[in-house]
Design a protein around this motif. Structure first.
Motif: not given
Length: 133
Positions: A12-15, A19-20
């Motif tokens: 989730i952190l990598i996604a 995205y940012f």
């Protein structure tokens, strides 16, 4: 079980980071497109190319600096100096002849009140040389 939760958290952190990063890149691309669409602030006196914000004309101003009239030599802009871009022609605005890659324009720089400057082109290096002889 803790290992699976840790792995899901990392995914989730990598996604979120990707995205940012992608949204930031698209904002930068939109900003650069907007700058390219703006009309030119100044045109190069030698080739007539429009100069955007941040682009400068290559010139030399001769001393003394505290007089109202100075001699100035203009080499060109990023489009025509030191190497001419394809389709760009370096022309003298006085005689209308082509100016070579080692040629330049000779001008007078007038320092007016409140820091304003005015440039008057006298000719190119070749037409002034012909005038002297």
């Amino acid at each position: 079980m803790e290992f699976i939760l840790l792995l899901v958290g990392i995914v989730i952190l990598i996604a979120a980071l990707s995205y940012f990063a992608f949204s930031r890149r698209s904002k930068v691309a939109k900003k650069s497109e907007a700058q390219n669409q703006k009309p030119a602030l100044v045109n190069c006196p030698m080739c007539g190319s429009g100069l955007q914000k941040g682009q400068n004309i290559y010139s030399k101003v001769f001393r003394p600096m505290n007089v109202p009239d100075q001699r100035c030599v203009i080499s060109g802009c990023p489009h025509c100096y030191p190497v001419c871009e394809i389709g760009v022609k370096r022309l003298c605005p006085v005689c209308g002849k082509s100016v070579g890659p080692d040629g330049h324009l000779v001008a007078r720089l007038f320092n007016k009140a409140q820091g304003k400057k005015h440039v008057m082109i006298v000719g190119c290096s070749s037409c002034l040389k012909n005038e002297r002889t």
